[in-house]
Write a protein that holds these residues in place. Sequence first.
Motif, mmCIF file in Angstrom:
data_model
loop_
_atom_site.group_PDB
_atom_site.id
_atom_site.type_symbol
_atom_site.label_atom_id
_atom_site.label_comp_id
_atom_site.label_asym_id
_atom_site.label_seq_id
_atom_site.Cartn_x
_atom_site.Cartn_y
_atom_site.Cartn_z
ATOM 1 N N PRO A 1 -11.910 8.174 -2.521
ATOM 2 C CA PRO A 1 -11.319 7.862 -1.221
ATOM 3 C C PRO A 1 -9.967 7.163 -1.339
ATOM 4 C CG PRO A 1 -13.639 7.377 -1.168
ATOM 5 C CD PRO A 1 -13.326 7.783 -2.570
ATOM 6 N N ALA A 2 -9.848 6.286 -2.318
ATOM 7 C CA ALA A 2 -8.583 5.569 -2.466
ATOM 8 C C ALA A 2 -7.451 6.552 -2.788
ATOM 9 C CB ALA A 2 -8.697 4.534 -3.567
ATOM 10 N N ILE B 1 -8.188 3.788 7.149
ATOM 11 C CA ILE B 1 -6.804 3.316 7.117
ATOM 12 C C ILE B 1 -6.455 2.601 8.413
ATOM 13 C CG2 ILE B 1 -4.386 4.026 7.041
ATOM 14 C CD1 ILE B 1 -5.084 6.241 5.242
ATOM 15 N N HIS C 1 2.428 7.357 -6.483
ATOM 16 C CA HIS C 1 2.118 6.213 -7.335
ATOM 17 C C HIS C 1 0.644 5.879 -7.285
ATOM 18 C CE1 HIS C 1 6.276 5.438 -7.998
ATOM 19 N NE2 HIS C 1 6.511 5.344 -6.706
ATOM 20 N N ASN C 2 0.127 5.453 -8.402
ATOM 21 C CA ASN C 2 -1.215 4.871 -8.462
ATOM 22 C C ASN C 2 -2.372 5.845 -8.279
ATOM 23 O OD1 ASN C 2 -0.300 2.379 -9.042
ATOM 24 N ND2 ASN C 2 -1.550 1.340 -7.515
ATOM 25 N N SER D 1 -0.521 12.457 11.313
ATOM 26 C CA SER D 1 -1.951 12.566 11.005
ATOM 27 C C SER D 1 -2.777 12.862 12.254
ATOM 28 C CB SER D 1 -2.457 11.288 10.345
ATOM 29 O OG SER D 1 -2.570 10.269 11.302
ATOM 30 N N LYS E 1 2.637 11.039 4.805
ATOM 31 C CA LYS E 1 3.269 10.427 5.978
ATOM 32 C C LYS E 1 4.697 10.037 5.652
ATOM 33 C CE LYS E 1 -0.781 8.735 8.340
ATOM 34 N NZ LYS E 1 -1.674 7.620 8.542
ATOM 35 N N LYS E 2 4.854 9.523 4.447
ATOM 36 C CA LYS E 2 6.181 9.048 4.056
ATOM 37 C C LYS E 2 7.144 10.196 3.776
ATOM 38 C CE LYS E 2 7.080 5.903 0.781
ATOM 39 N NZ LYS E 2 6.757 5.181 -0.460
ATOM 40 N N LYS F 1 -5.781 19.099 8.231
ATOM 41 C CA LYS F 1 -4.631 18.364 7.704
ATOM 42 C C LYS F 1 -4.176 19.061 6.434
ATOM 43 C CE LYS F 1 -6.097 13.826 9.349
ATOM 44 N NZ LYS F 1 -5.717 14.091 10.718
ATOM 45 N N ASP G 1 -4.670 0.057 -3.735
ATOM 46 C CA ASP G 1 -5.386 1.044 -2.949
ATOM 47 C C ASP G 1 -6.083 0.342 -1.788
ATOM 48 O OD1 ASP G 1 -7.947 0.146 -3.556
ATOM 49 O OD2 ASP G 1 -8.067 1.388 -5.341
ATOM 50 N N GLY H 1 2.314 2.213 -3.162
ATOM 51 C CA GLY H 1 1.368 2.543 -4.216
ATOM 52 C C GLY H 1 0.960 1.356 -5.058
ATOM 53 N N ILE I 1 -7.343 9.635 -1.865
ATOM 54 C CA ILE I 1 -7.061 10.365 -0.629
ATOM 55 C C ILE I 1 -6.134 9.542 0.258
ATOM 56 C CG2 ILE I 1 -8.099 11.279 1.496
ATOM 57 C CD1 ILE I 1 -8.727 12.953 -0.970
ATOM 58 N N SER I 2 -6.422 8.237 0.332
ATOM 59 C CA SER I 2 -5.573 7.365 1.149
ATOM 60 C C SER I 2 -4.142 7.431 0.653
ATOM 61 C CB SER I 2 -6.062 5.924 1.078
ATOM 62 O OG SER I 2 -7.434 5.881 1.308
ATOM 63 N N LEU I 3 -3.986 7.409 -0.653
ATOM 64 C CA LEU I 3 -2.632 7.433 -1.216
ATOM 65 C C LEU I 3 -1.930 8.744 -0.876
ATOM 66 C CD1 LEU I 3 -3.326 5.800 -4.688
ATOM 67 C CD2 LEU I 3 -2.057 4.806 -2.785
ATOM 68 N N TYR J 1 -15.236 8.924 1.979
ATOM 69 C CA TYR J 1 -13.958 8.746 2.623
ATOM 70 C C TYR J 1 -14.145 8.817 4.125
ATOM 71 C CZ TYR J 1 -9.204 9.587 4.167
ATOM 72 O OH TYR J 1 -7.997 9.507 4.802
ATOM 73 N N MET K 1 -2.556 10.661 1.718
ATOM 74 C CA MET K 1 -2.259 10.605 3.155
ATOM 75 C C MET K 1 -0.978 9.832 3.412
ATOM 76 S SD MET K 1 -4.326 12.203 5.116
ATOM 77 C CE MET K 1 -4.054 11.423 6.713
ATOM 78 N N VAL K 2 -0.886 8.679 2.761
ATOM 79 C CA VAL K 2 0.268 7.829 2.973
ATOM 80 C C VAL K 2 1.529 8.510 2.431
ATOM 81 C CG1 VAL K 2 1.338 5.689 2.243
ATOM 82 C CG2 VAL K 2 -1.015 5.691 3.061
ATOM 83 N N GLY L 1 -16.897 2.537 -0.274
ATOM 84 C CA GLY L 1 -15.739 3.374 -0.560
ATOM 85 C C GLY L 1 -16.101 4.635 -1.312
ATOM 86 N N PHE M 1 0.819 -1.199 0.000
ATOM 87 C CA PHE M 1 0.000 0.000 0.000
ATOM 88 C C PHE M 1 0.864 1.264 0.000
ATOM 89 C CE2 PHE M 1 -2.305 3.216 2.435
ATOM 90 C CZ PHE M 1 -3.325 3.437 1.545
ATOM 91 N N LEU M 2 1.840 1.288 0.876
ATOM 92 C CA LEU M 2 2.727 2.456 0.974
ATOM 93 C C LEU M 2 3.464 2.711 -0.335
ATOM 94 C CD1 LEU M 2 4.262 2.036 4.532
ATOM 95 C CD2 LEU M 2 2.708 3.817 3.775
#
Lengths: 451, 628
Positions: free
Chosen positions: B609-610, A440, B580-581, B627, B620-621, B568, A122, A119, B612-614, A435, B616-617, A432, A116-117
């Motif tokens: 949402p997916a 997570i 990525h992605n 967060s 973080k990285k 945030k 998802d 990429g 957004i998750s990317l 959000y 967020m991650v 999904g 996931f991290l």
Amino acid sequence: MNDTIAAISTALGVGAISIIRVSGNDSLQIVNRIFKGKDLTKVDSHTINYGYIYDGKELIDEVLVSVMLAPKTFTRENIVEINSHGGISTTNKILELLLVNGCRLAQPGEFTKRAFLNGRIDLIEAEGVMDLINSKTEKSRLLAINQVTGNTSNLIKNLRSELVSTLANIEVNIDYPEYEDIEEITVEMINKNISSIRNKILNILEESKNGKLIKEGIKTIIIGRPNVGKSSILNRLLDEEKAIVTDVAGTTRDIVEGNISVDGILLNIIDTAGIRKTDDIVESIGVKKSLSLIEDADLILYVVNNNELLNDEDLEILDKIKNKTSILIINKIDLESKIKIKNIENYNVVKMSALNSEDINVLKEMIKKIFNLEKIEQKDCTYLSSARSISLLRKALESLDQVEEGIKNKMPIDMVEIDLKNVWNLLGEITGENYSEELIDTLFSQFCLGK
Amino acid sequence: MWCIYMYEVIVVGGGHAGCEASLATARKGHKTLLITGNINNIADMPCNPSIGGSAKGIVVREIDALGGEMGKNADKSLIQIKMLNSAKGPAVQALRAQADKIVYPKEMLKTLNSTDNLEIKEAMVEDLIVNNKIVEGVVLSTGEQIKSTVVILTTGTYLKADILVGDTRTRKGPHGEKPSNHLSDKLKDYGFNIIRLKTGTPQRIDKNSIDFSKAKIENGDSVYHTFSYDMKPQYKIEEQVPCHLIYTTEETKKIILDNLNKSSMYGGLKDIKGVGPRYCPSIEDKMVRFSDKEKHQLFLEPESIYYDDIYIQGFSTSMPYDIQEKMVHSLPGLENAKILKYAYAIEYDAIDSRQLKQSLESKVIKNLFTAGQINGTSGYEEAACQGLIAGINAGLKLENKEPLILKRNEAYIGVLIDDLVTKGIIDPYRLLTSRAEYRLLLRSDNADIRLTDYGYEVGLISDERYKRFNDKKSKISELIDILKNNKITPTTETNEYLTSIGTTPLKDGITLYDLLKRPEISFEHINNFFKIDFEESVKEQVDINIKYAGYIKKANIEASKMVDLDNKKIPDDIDYDKIHNLASEAKQKLKQIRPTSIGQAIRISGVNPADISLIMVYLKKEYLYDSK
């Protein structure tokens, strides 16, 4: 982040082979150190290589090693998977060798997390993939695939579209109050709409029960008269297998006292109204309540005292659990045996002393024997199976209750609509389309070691 | 010949946005020039003769709480007022007034003229002075340059305005005023994306030629209302002027459908680019889109007590004049009606609002703000509130202070601006209550509670008014204490009374606070047990807050989740190509809008949402983003 991690990716004791997965920059080099066969750093990507694992000069196992180079791998890192010949001790030994040679033991969910991290996937996919990996049977695999491909989402999407027209009508009434020619939505219309949605949600939840059993564990109750040692047994189980999670609120209406993994089989120990506190469940809530608990449970651990005679209530319960998945635990075998049980051959019996930790293992073996997962039947595969989805669906039900409550209390439509809209949002979170921050965290907390 | 004056702020356009913007900067002490094409058209109401309405009425109160003028000006000029949705709950009630089209502009001009630091000039602006992507003033059609530190564009529908009637297109603004022909081209050259929008207005009919006996009368409320928290009612209930309700007939429908191809929008003109408002469709749109509907509702609204024009709300059209005659005469009571002004559609240029920051400052040119229809909105109230915010933020910028950005759970104004800059618009944007996620928090009754502090902080609320506001707040607490500290007991007398008013009798003692929680109990009933001597507005606040406490709490919990996400922040320098992605649509939108927070990113359509998750991650990285 960039260190190389390793873990056993298959459930211990299940299946003919075990896979140890290694991921990270140095995975090829590290595996090379214990592998005899081709030089893994020189083989093509996505090949399977035959050879042996050695600990120094000692042969450990004959293995097949899959080499997959970044980035086209699950984690987008170099991955090596060692297929060994099963057996806990061999598999553990290989893992140990990897750790000695420079790997770090993966944390729960770390492979998926890395995927996931980096990429690779998802979150929604992550959830499905988790299920896919977690699946232990062909049927649970189908279930997971459906989750990924969206059969399940369609169920929820249909529910949402049912809600939309009602919501839209309310909105129009509010935003265009001057217009008398627009139908004013009535309480009856809303009631009709929500009762239809409620029934559908209840159906999905009902159908999801079996899927849940496989994925989320077996609802287990421990019952018995006071002082037979229920608490000791429970504590023993919890202590032995350190609880993975406690109090997963919302996943079930019961309070989960603790989860115990017995070689890949998850037991959710249900707190039967303070079983740990009072230790007198039969007395305090009566036989009637015990019987209803029995109805509800997937596994009943019925504890009796070797040192006592059975009473009428015991007999009644024994009769009830005869046809249920249950284990009759005759505790305190270190004391004088006074107990007499007729037709004892009808039961799965474990004689033990909770004081003896060896005996706990006997109990666990029995649970494993009973719960051969193939036994659990599934009707079809289009229901929700993740704890997250089910819990959201339950919340949606609660919100529907509040809609009704609001209507009953003659709350104005704009208040009632708040709860109705919440139902819509919760359903959106499942698919999904909405959000939610918790997503997570919730997902990562569900990932189990080495998957 | 070159006269160079130095102002701190130039406001271009004297409509509802321009008035608020110039008043705000001038009142904040900044030397301001308001440039208008025609001083007689200041605060003009070229379309409907009303202020307020669902959601919009709440915006007017928000403007007032922030120290803007629209509420007060409407109070000075209204000839009818009512509370909409009064039968529904407090969350969706809103005031709507018929404002006199003569009095409203007159009063506004009076206010502008009496405001220090504010000058008004009649001229057409055709260009900006821009250096290094920073605005430094404006260029007039005469070539004259006027310098200023900040420019606020509130040009309304005047950018390349075309009036459309049947098969004719005429380069004219509302009332046949001169439009600005070059400014939008110049803006395009500076890097703005220009979009074309369309709106329309119905006919005006001579009051004396209408037979009102065929219409249903619509009166104002029989209780007094004001938009402003700072005004006493300026009208008399019994002197309110009524509106009238009629319906289109079968004949109307036939005329329209038979002549559809003559409407500018349905083939009369081949070169229509403008997108019309979905929420305020022309009558031909309604007939086509809802063809199964027998009849459509129309309101006959008086424009002023000083002249005879009646506005037919709901009948806007771009049909040629001869068809319009037939259409009007097909309406009940209007068989012999005399049309004083024909309906028309108007096409105009606007900018892509996604090129704006939340402060309404342009991302393209520094120190340039835009507000109102140029940003793609429709409606006086939508324009005015943007003008106010642009004015406030222009002032704050001059003062080197952080801009005022209202959150979506704080004000409809916040919802509107966030929608504009985050989602952009396709058709003219109208505010609706359903655009707000937490409308229970954004009520008409509590706009002062929500926003007066901000108004005071930015310097638009006087000390005296602020004190009155704080007094009200303490009165509210005081009343709540009284209700909590006083109990009634289940005496026979009490229970007889409770039963008589249709509520459950008591078993045990109960505080007045808990009693008021019952939906059927009001302060009138409480008065029977305990004399409550407080102002209506205080009682209203207390009543709503007690009765709907559960719902308000829920809304606040949900809102705080959104606020968390809005807090945030996404760093300015984030490179979306490195994530990525990300779905390609999401990536493209994110690069275009460059949201400042995760919360804003979530609201971008096409960002899932997916995605957004990317993000967020990634944060973080890459940014060691915390967060929590």
